[in-house]
Enzyme design. Structure first.
Site, PDB file in Angstrom:
ATOM      1  N   TYR A 131      16.796  -9.104 -16.060  1.00  0.00           N
ATOM      2  CA  TYR A 131      17.987  -8.587 -16.743  1.00  0.00           C
ATOM      3  C   TYR A 131      18.191  -9.286 -18.077  1.00  0.00           C
ATOM      4  O   TYR A 131      18.453  -8.648 -19.097  1.00  0.00           O
ATOM      5  CB  TYR A 131      19.221  -8.761 -15.858  1.00  0.00           C
ATOM      6  CG  TYR A 131      20.496  -8.291 -16.520  1.00  0.00           C
ATOM      7  CD1 TYR A 131      20.741  -6.942 -16.720  1.00  0.00           C
ATOM      8  CD2 TYR A 131      21.454  -9.207 -16.953  1.00  0.00           C
ATOM      9  CE1 TYR A 131      21.902  -6.509 -17.344  1.00  0.00           C
ATOM     10  CE2 TYR A 131      22.619  -8.782 -17.578  1.00  0.00           C
ATOM     11  CZ  TYR A 131      22.843  -7.435 -17.770  1.00  0.00           C
ATOM     12  OH  TYR A 131      23.990  -7.008 -18.394  1.00  0.00           O
ATOM     13  N   SER A 149      31.802 -13.349 -22.737  1.00  0.00           N
ATOM     14  CA  SER A 149      31.638 -11.905 -22.665  1.00  0.00           C
ATOM     15  C   SER A 149      32.796 -11.278 -21.904  1.00  0.00           C
ATOM     16  O   SER A 149      33.339 -11.859 -20.958  1.00  0.00           O
ATOM     17  CB  SER A 149      30.322 -11.578 -21.957  1.00  0.00           C
ATOM     18  OG  SER A 149      30.234 -10.198 -21.661  1.00  0.00           O
ATOM     19  N   GLN A 174      34.402 -11.901 -26.628  1.00  0.00           N
ATOM     20  CA  GLN A 174      33.718 -10.668 -27.029  1.00  0.00           C
ATOM     21  C   GLN A 174      34.304  -9.488 -26.291  1.00  0.00           C
ATOM     22  O   GLN A 174      34.624  -9.566 -25.100  1.00  0.00           O
ATOM     23  CB  GLN A 174      32.218 -10.794 -26.743  1.00  0.00           C
ATOM     24  CG  GLN A 174      31.412  -9.534 -26.993  1.00  0.00           C
ATOM     25  CD  GLN A 174      31.312  -8.628 -25.768  1.00  0.00           C
ATOM     26  OE1 GLN A 174      31.518  -9.070 -24.638  1.00  0.00           O
ATOM     27  NE2 GLN A 174      31.032  -7.358 -25.982  1.00  0.00           N
ATOM     28  N   TYR A 215      34.108  -4.928 -26.002  1.00  0.00           N
ATOM     29  CA  TYR A 215      33.555  -3.628 -26.359  1.00  0.00           C
ATOM     30  C   TYR A 215      34.704  -2.645 -26.603  1.00  0.00           C
ATOM     31  O   TYR A 215      35.815  -2.852 -26.127  1.00  0.00           O
ATOM     32  CB  TYR A 215      32.711  -3.059 -25.210  1.00  0.00           C
ATOM     33  CG  TYR A 215      31.509  -3.862 -24.823  1.00  0.00           C
ATOM     34  CD1 TYR A 215      30.359  -3.861 -25.599  1.00  0.00           C
ATOM     35  CD2 TYR A 215      31.506  -4.616 -23.644  1.00  0.00           C
ATOM     36  CE1 TYR A 215      29.238  -4.590 -25.223  1.00  0.00           C
ATOM     37  CE2 TYR A 215      30.396  -5.347 -23.259  1.00  0.00           C
ATOM     38  CZ  TYR A 215      29.264  -5.332 -24.051  1.00  0.00           C
ATOM     39  OH  TYR A 215      28.176  -6.054 -23.675  1.00  0.00           O
ATOM     40  N   THR A 241      31.723  -5.972 -30.231  1.00  0.00           N
ATOM     41  CA  THR A 241      30.373  -5.413 -30.147  1.00  0.00           C
ATOM     42  C   THR A 241      30.439  -3.905 -30.312  1.00  0.00           C
ATOM     43  O   THR A 241      31.083  -3.213 -29.526  1.00  0.00           O
ATOM     44  CB  THR A 241      29.720  -5.767 -28.799  1.00  0.00           C
ATOM     45  OG1 THR A 241      29.661  -7.190 -28.682  1.00  0.00           O
ATOM     46  CG2 THR A 241      28.314  -5.198 -28.712  1.00  0.00           C
ATOM     47  N   ARG A 261      16.912   0.551 -20.155  1.00  0.00           N
ATOM     48  CA  ARG A 261      16.248  -0.705 -19.807  1.00  0.00           C
ATOM     49  C   ARG A 261      15.437  -0.511 -18.528  1.00  0.00           C
ATOM     50  O   ARG A 261      15.963  -0.589 -17.419  1.00  0.00           O
ATOM     51  CB  ARG A 261      17.294  -1.819 -19.657  1.00  0.00           C
ATOM     52  CG  ARG A 261      18.114  -2.005 -20.933  1.00  0.00           C
ATOM     53  CD  ARG A 261      19.285  -2.932 -20.743  1.00  0.00           C
ATOM     54  NE  ARG A 261      20.167  -2.889 -21.904  1.00  0.00           N
ATOM     55  CZ  ARG A 261      21.364  -3.461 -21.956  1.00  0.00           C
ATOM     56  NH1 ARG A 261      21.829  -4.115 -20.894  1.00  0.00           N
ATOM     57  NH2 ARG A 261      22.094  -3.378 -23.051  1.00  0.00           N
ATOM     58  N   LYS A 312      29.937  -7.133 -34.337  1.00  0.00           N
ATOM     59  CA  LYS A 312      28.582  -7.468 -33.873  1.00  0.00           C
ATOM     60  C   LYS A 312      27.771  -6.199 -33.642  1.00  0.00           C
ATOM     61  O   LYS A 312      28.202  -5.295 -32.943  1.00  0.00           O
ATOM     62  CB  LYS A 312      28.651  -8.275 -32.574  1.00  0.00           C
ATOM     63  CG  LYS A 312      27.301  -8.731 -32.026  1.00  0.00           C
ATOM     64  CD  LYS A 312      27.500  -9.585 -30.777  1.00  0.00           C
ATOM     65  CE  LYS A 312      26.193 -10.156 -30.269  1.00  0.00           C
ATOM     66  NZ  LYS A 312      25.305  -9.121 -29.695  1.00  0.00           N
ATOM     67  N   HIS A 353      21.201  -6.391 -30.609  1.00  0.00           N
ATOM     68  CA  HIS A 353      21.520  -6.621 -29.192  1.00  0.00           C
ATOM     69  C   HIS A 353      20.320  -7.227 -28.469  1.00  0.00           C
ATOM     70  O   HIS A 353      20.083  -6.951 -27.286  1.00  0.00           O
ATOM     71  CB  HIS A 353      21.949  -5.316 -28.515  1.00  0.00           C
ATOM     72  CG  HIS A 353      23.045  -5.478 -27.497  1.00  0.00           C
ATOM     73  ND1 HIS A 353      24.361  -5.228 -27.767  1.00  0.00           N
ATOM     74  CD2 HIS A 353      23.009  -5.899 -26.208  1.00  0.00           C
ATOM     75  CE1 HIS A 353      25.096  -5.445 -26.691  1.00  0.00           C
ATOM     76  NE2 HIS A 353      24.290  -5.869 -25.718  1.00  0.00           N
ATOM     77  N   ARG A 357      17.891  -4.814 -26.819  1.00  0.00           N
ATOM     78  CA  ARG A 357      18.296  -4.234 -25.537  1.00  0.00           C
ATOM     79  C   ARG A 357      18.956  -2.863 -25.675  1.00  0.00           C
ATOM     80  O   ARG A 357      19.357  -2.269 -24.682  1.00  0.00           O
ATOM     81  CB  ARG A 357      19.263  -5.186 -24.815  1.00  0.00           C
ATOM     82  CG  ARG A 357      18.610  -6.485 -24.398  1.00  0.00           C
ATOM     83  CD  ARG A 357      19.644  -7.532 -23.985  1.00  0.00           C
ATOM     84  NE  ARG A 357      20.437  -7.151 -22.840  1.00  0.00           N
ATOM     85  CZ  ARG A 357      20.023  -7.211 -21.575  1.00  0.00           C
ATOM     86  NH1 ARG A 357      18.794  -7.613 -21.297  1.00  0.00           N
ATOM     87  NH2 ARG A 357      20.822  -6.870 -20.585  1.00  0.00           N
TER      88      ARG A 357
END
Length: 379
Positions: free
Chosen positions: A24, A106, A127, A129, A155, A164, A251, A275, A278
């Site tokens: 991961y 995060s 951080q 989103y 972000t 992924r 970001k 990222h 990713r």
């Protein structure tokens, strides 16, 4: 095992972690070409060696947003850090705190804001989103502000999850994932006892605090998949800019025009980042994206950069390419998985030593002197 570099910590982390967790953090999107280029392109940046210039006095510190950092790097936000060591966000944050650099929590951490922030002498970063669940965003911002968080990292390169492939193969996602993760834990007893048994609760701490109930790893992918917002635009950030009183960084910037938009928006900083490879495979490495962005907005906004940094020499390279500061993600997670807080502390000491070697051999006495003049072909 002798630990002398991030490479050593990566090998140690791979041995200690169940595969679903190692892959991961280690993996990228699609064929992982950008993931590889992040490291390779940065390693290809050639610096001018200069000698016999009395380098007995070196200063690796910088000032950023009114705070002094002992070295020009920040621990980047990494989701589920608390699964890589027992209450991992706390351990990593304490290592950063002792080193005199910020830790960025995060929004999808295991440990919530209220567990991490009180353990630190200096303020941390947070951080977030843009999610469809605006209630969570409002709640997280209010709690971060109440906890004394000094900077907000927003972000913006994740309106949809990246493809992924490793996650499906490793057991992080896909059919039978829970059973596969359990089987992996059984064969990694150190992790199973230290983190699996004694590192509970394994929940998304910030989201659980908002919902008033535990949101587990089982719910992780589902919650994010349902709440990422592909309709995001600059106007969606305006209320956050108005609400947040401290520095705000955007970001996920890879294009000079987006960097200019961030300046017009009123952001205090940008983070040049893909990222960690990713999200969209095939985009520019951060090392290649950074110089034209610096040409466009240097001096108008603080420029930070991540993706591909594995040692102190890479930090110097990013600064020479135009960054004011850097962030590291995978490197510190490898060290955390291998050695907990002590591992991260040692990694940060290694980064400073490597920086000092690079600065001595390029004849720069302080970070302000690390400019494009250091690049081969400059001057």
């Amino acid at each position: 095992m002798i630990i002398s570099s991030t490479t050593d910590y990566r090998a140690a982390a791979q041995r200690r972690l169940p595969p679903f967790l190692f892959h991961y953090v280690d993996g990228g999107a699609y064929a992982e070409k950008t993931l590889a280029r992040n490291v390779a392109d940065l390693a290809e940046v050639a610096l001018r060696q200069r000698v016999l210039r009395d380098m007995s006095q070196l200063d690796t510190s910088i000032e950023l947003f009114g705070e002094k950092l002992s070295i020009p790097t920040v621990l980047a936000p990494v989701g589920l850090t608390g699964m890589y060591a027992r209450r991992g966000e706390v351990q990593a944050a304490m290592a950063a705190d002792k080193k005199g650099i910020p830790f960025t929590l995060s929004s999808v951490s295991v440990c919530p804001i209220e567990e991490v922030a009180p353990r630190l002498k200096r303020s941390m970063w947070f951080q977030l989103y843009v999610l469809k669940d605006r209630g969570f965003m409002q709640n997280a911002l209010e709690r971060a502000q109440a906890a004394g968080v000094s900077a907000l990292v927003f972000t913006v390169d994740m309106p949809v999850p990246g493809a992924r492939y490793r996650d499906a193969h490793s057991g992080m996602s896909g059919p039978g994932a829970a059973l596969r993760r359990y089987a992996q834990a059984v064969t990694h007893p150190h992790w199973a006892f230290s983190v699996g048994l004694f590192g509970r609760p394994h929940t998304l701490g910030n989201i659980s605090a908002y919902k008033g109930k535990n949101v587990s790893l089982e719910d992780y992918m589902g919650y994010l998949g349902e709440n990422f917002d592909p309709s995001i635009s600059w106007k969606d950030l305006e209320w956050i800019r108005d609400f947040w009183k401290g520095p705000m960084l955007i970001k996920g910037i890879l294009d000079p025009e987006d960097a200019k938009d961030a300046v017009r928006f009123g952001a205090d900083g940008i983070i040049v980042s893909n990222h960690g490879g990713r999200q969209l495979d095939g985009v520019l490495s951060s090392a290649r994206a950074l110089p034209p962005i610096a040409d466009a907005v240097k001096g108008q906004i603080k420029i930070l950069a991540d993706s591909g940094i594995r040692n102190g020499l890479d930090i110097v390279r990013m600064l020479a390419l135009g960054a004011d500061c850097t962030l590291i993600g995978r490197a510190f997670v490898y060290a955390l998985a291998a050695g907990g807080e002590a591992g991260v502390t040692n990694l940060l000491e290694l980064l400073e030593k490597e920086m000092r070697v690079a600065m001595t051999l390029t004849s720069v006495r302080n970070v302000a002197e690390i400019t494009g003049d250091l690049l081969v072909g400059a001057g």
